[in-house]
Design a protein around this motif. Structure first.
Motif: not given
Length: 195
Positions: A28-29, A86, A89, A166, A168-169, A173-174, A177
């Motif tokens: 997702r990142a 997400w 990006d 990750p 960035r999320l 979500l991280a 990830e």
């Protein structure tokens, strides 16, 4: 580090499988600065084009929307809110659709299965290119159908791009990830044929 995160996501398989398969996962990142090159995009679509299909009907169709374009905005706007956060990006969003009826009007009952095989080919090619993909079923089907030609059925939207950190999320979500990948054990997937 990005490399360490990716290595932790390698599948713990019961027997060795090809590294392109064991290392593939749905990130997702995505790096918001990465641009998908024309050659890379063509390679992804070419891999999908050569997937097997029932009676060689090749029912898959693709709509590519690169980040920063009006088409990207149109596709992004049909995604579920959690995916939009997400997927924006990703370098591109690829809509995968299928022609479920042939040119003669006859139903193509294997079209969805065949399109799935095309996406699998695209995913493996992306892994070979050092790219990440994430397939999404969370989208407004009617909204996406309205921006596509009338003779196709949208099945999935695939985010494509370069994997990023990750961190960035958002935290939730991280965590997903970086969590270990899990699958049902193989024996739980096997069916017994009744003779």
């Amino acid at each position: 580090m990005l490399l360490d995160s990716a290595e932790k996501k390698n599948a713990a398989t019961d027997v060795p499988v090809h590294p392109l398969l064991s290392a593939r996962w749905s990130s997702r990142a995505f790096d918001p600065a990465h641009e998908l090159g024309d050659d890379q995009l063509t390679a992804l679509l070419e891999a999908a084009r050569w997937a097997p299909s029932a009676s060689n009907t090749q029912p898959w169709r693709f709509a590519v929307a690169r980040r920063g374009t009006a088409e990207h905005g149109a596709v992004l706007g049909t995604l579920a809110g959690g995916n939009q956060v997400w997927a924006r990006d990703a370098s591109a969003l690829v809509v995968v659709a299928a022609r479920t009826t042939g040119t003669d009007g006859a139903a193509q009952p294997w079209a969805v299965y065949d399109a799935g095989q095309a996406v699998a080919h695209l995913s493996v090619q992306a892994q070979a290119e050092g790219l990440a993909v994430h397939q999404m079923g969370g989208f407004d089907r009617d909204g996406l159908t309205s921006v596509l030609p009338g003779d196709v059925t949208p099945l999935v939207v695939v985010a494509v791009g370069l994997r990023d950190e990750p961190t960035r999320l958002a935290e939730s979500l991280a965590e997903r990830e970086t969590a270990a990948r899990v699958r049902l054990p193989l024996d739980a997937l096997l069916l017994t044929v009744q003779a």
